[in-house]
Design a protein around this motif. Structure first.
Motif, mmCIF file in Angstrom:
data_model
loop_
_atom_site.group_PDB
_atom_site.id
_atom_site.type_symbol
_atom_site.label_atom_id
_atom_site.label_comp_id
_atom_site.label_asym_id
_atom_site.label_seq_id
_atom_site.Cartn_x
_atom_site.Cartn_y
_atom_site.Cartn_z
ATOM 1 N N SER A 291 -5.586 4.802 7.434
ATOM 2 C CA SER A 291 -5.791 3.730 6.457
ATOM 3 C C SER A 291 -5.599 2.363 7.095
ATOM 4 N N MET A 292 -4.518 2.222 7.878
ATOM 5 C CA MET A 292 -4.273 0.935 8.519
ATOM 6 C C MET A 292 -5.360 0.613 9.541
ATOM 7 N N ALA A 293 -5.741 1.613 10.340
ATOM 8 C CA ALA A 293 -6.784 1.390 11.350
ATOM 9 C C ALA A 293 -8.104 0.986 10.700
ATOM 10 N N SER A 294 -8.402 1.573 9.536
ATOM 11 C CA SER A 294 -9.685 1.313 8.863
ATOM 12 C C SER A 294 -9.728 -0.051 8.183
ATOM 13 N N PHE A 295 -8.643 -0.412 7.484
ATOM 14 C CA PHE A 295 -8.692 -1.582 6.613
ATOM 15 C C PHE A 295 -8.128 -2.868 7.220
ATOM 16 N N GLY B 7 -11.629 -14.082 1.722
ATOM 17 C CA GLY B 7 -11.345 -14.319 0.305
ATOM 18 C C GLY B 7 -9.913 -13.985 -0.108
ATOM 19 N N GLU B 8 -9.542 -14.423 -1.326
ATOM 20 C CA GLU B 8 -8.162 -14.264 -1.786
ATOM 21 C C GLU B 8 -7.822 -12.822 -2.127
ATOM 22 N N GLY B 9 -8.784 -12.083 -2.701
ATOM 23 C CA GLY B 9 -8.533 -10.682 -3.066
ATOM 24 C C GLY B 9 -8.163 -9.848 -1.847
ATOM 25 N N TYR B 10 -8.945 -10.009 -0.780
ATOM 26 C CA TYR B 10 -8.650 -9.235 0.434
ATOM 27 C C TYR B 10 -7.394 -9.755 1.125
ATOM 28 N N CYS B 11 -7.091 -11.035 0.958
ATOM 29 C CA CYS B 11 -5.858 -11.614 1.500
ATOM 30 C C CYS B 11 -4.646 -10.892 0.911
ATOM 31 N N LYS B 12 -4.666 -10.672 -0.404
ATOM 32 C CA LYS B 12 -3.558 -9.965 -1.065
ATOM 33 C C LYS B 12 -3.454 -8.537 -0.539
ATOM 34 N N PHE B 13 -4.612 -7.864 -0.437
ATOM 35 C CA PHE B 13 -4.633 -6.485 0.056
ATOM 36 C C PHE B 13 -4.173 -6.413 1.516
ATOM 37 N N HIS B 14 -4.634 -7.375 2.302
ATOM 38 C CA HIS B 14 -4.358 -7.401 3.746
ATOM 39 C C HIS B 14 -2.866 -7.578 4.042
ATOM 40 N N ASN B 15 -2.187 -8.404 3.278
ATOM 41 C CA ASN B 15 -0.747 -8.601 3.491
ATOM 42 C C ASN B 15 0.072 -7.445 2.918
ATOM 43 N N PHE B 16 -0.440 -6.841 1.846
ATOM 44 C CA PHE B 16 0.287 -5.780 1.147
ATOM 45 C C PHE B 16 0.149 -4.416 1.830
ATOM 46 N N PRO C 287 -0.599 -3.109 5.000
ATOM 47 C CA PRO C 287 0.045 -2.636 6.238
ATOM 48 C C PRO C 287 1.497 -2.221 6.012
ATOM 49 N N VAL C 288 2.216 -2.980 5.182
ATOM 50 C CA VAL C 288 3.626 -2.647 4.929
ATOM 51 C C VAL C 288 3.709 -1.307 4.193
ATOM 52 N N ALA C 289 2.813 -1.109 3.205
ATOM 53 C CA ALA C 289 2.784 0.167 2.486
ATOM 54 C C ALA C 289 2.471 1.320 3.440
ATOM 55 N N ALA C 290 1.495 1.120 4.346
ATOM 56 C CA ALA C 290 1.100 2.177 5.285
ATOM 57 C C ALA C 290 2.220 2.484 6.282
ATOM 58 N N VAL C 291 2.900 1.434 6.770
ATOM 59 C CA VAL C 291 4.008 1.633 7.717
ATOM 60 C C VAL C 291 5.153 2.365 7.029
ATOM 61 N N PHE C 292 5.443 1.973 5.803
ATOM 62 C CA PHE C 292 6.497 2.631 5.027
ATOM 63 C C PHE C 292 6.154 4.120 4.856
ATOM 64 N N ALA C 293 4.889 4.408 4.495
ATOM 65 C CA ALA C 293 4.452 5.801 4.329
ATOM 66 C C ALA C 293 4.558 6.563 5.641
ATOM 67 N N SER C 294 4.187 5.912 6.756
ATOM 68 C CA SER C 294 4.270 6.551 8.076
ATOM 69 C C SER C 294 5.698 6.956 8.408
ATOM 70 N N ILE C 295 6.603 5.996 8.330
ATOM 71 C CA ILE C 295 7.957 6.268 8.819
ATOM 72 C C ILE C 295 8.711 7.213 7.896
ATOM 73 N N TYR C 296 8.445 7.143 6.570
ATOM 74 C CA TYR C 296 9.121 8.085 5.693
ATOM 75 C C TYR C 296 8.493 9.479 5.740
#
Length: 256
Positions: free
Chosen positions: A27-31, A48-57, A59-68
């Protein structure tokens, strides 16, 4: 991911958790990776602003999912080797654990989505996080992130794998010299070796990232240092590159 889904014999508890780990990496590699590269090299935000929100949000979700997911695998190996007579998790419970990992990941990363915005400046725009109390909120969040997404889970895994290593590489069971026993022992050692390499790779890739945001948060004058942009790009590159190593590790250390 396809190997685990397509072959029934591969649908074990550990492999379901590996699927979750692979999903977060993919997911992180793709998006995010390409977008990070383009915006980092050009110093401008085109998405754009929509992707800005997704872009900042995201990676942290994906990293959290990875490590847990890694922490869940460590606990699964711990229970299988330290307490082999206790019942293992069922497939449905394991899927529930994976779902809980993503729910927690999304919850932890949600503030980044809420407070992200695009700031338009002369000749360029920037995707940034507008914290309500400014710098103080940013520092507190990155300290919290460093603890919950890095130090605490890595400490749990360190303790679990240390106990497992003492059993698997310690004194063998007296009187049990059967071929079957030694094959099982070697198979367990292989899985644990593979997961320790995955965890160490993750830790090394993300350590500079957490240090960068912690140090620049505590000492804002560092952001005025001339090579800071190049350092930031190197730190981001190393962190993003963590998504490509796991398939190579699986291929080299696991014949299945």
């Amino acid at each position: 991911m396809w190997i685990i889904l397509a072959h029934k014999r591969m649908r074990t508890v550990t492999n379901y958790l590996l699927f979750n780990l692979a999903l977060s990496d993919a997911s992180m590699a793709s998006f995010n990776t390409l977008v990070n590269l383009v915006s980092g090299l050009h110093g401008d935000w085109y998405f754009g602003e929509g992707y800005c929100k997704f872009h900042n949000f995201f990676p942290v979700a994906a990293v959290f999912a990875s490590i847990y997911s890694m922490a869940a695998i460590a606990m699964d190996r711990y229970m299988a080797i330290i307490h082999p007579l206790k019942p293992r998790l069922s497939a449905s419970v394991t899927k529930g654990v994976c779902a809980c990992v993503w729910v927690m990941a999304v919850t932890l990363a949600l503030p980044l989505c809420v407070f992200s915005t695009v700031r338009v400046m002369p000749h360029k725009s920037a995707c940034h996080i507008a914290w309500p109390r400014g710098h103080a909120d940013m520092v507190m969040y990155h300290i919290l992130l460093g603890l919950l997404v890095y130090l605490v889970p890595l400490s749990i895994m360190g303790v679990a794998y240390s106990r497992v290593a003492l059993i698997l590489w310690g004194a063998e069971i007296p009187g049990d010299s059967s071929e079957n026993y030694h094959q099982q022992l070697l198979a367990k050692r292989k899985v644990v070796k593979m997961m320790v390499v995955v965890v160490v790779t993750f830790a090394l890739c993300w350590l500079p990232y957490h240090l960068y945001f912690l140090l620049t948060g505590l000492s804002p004058r560092l952001t005025r240092w001339r090579p800071i942009q190049q350092l930031y790009l190197a730190v981001i590159w190393l962190a993003m590159s963590s998504t490509m190593y796991n398939p190579i590790i699986y291929c080299c250390l696991n014949n299945r």
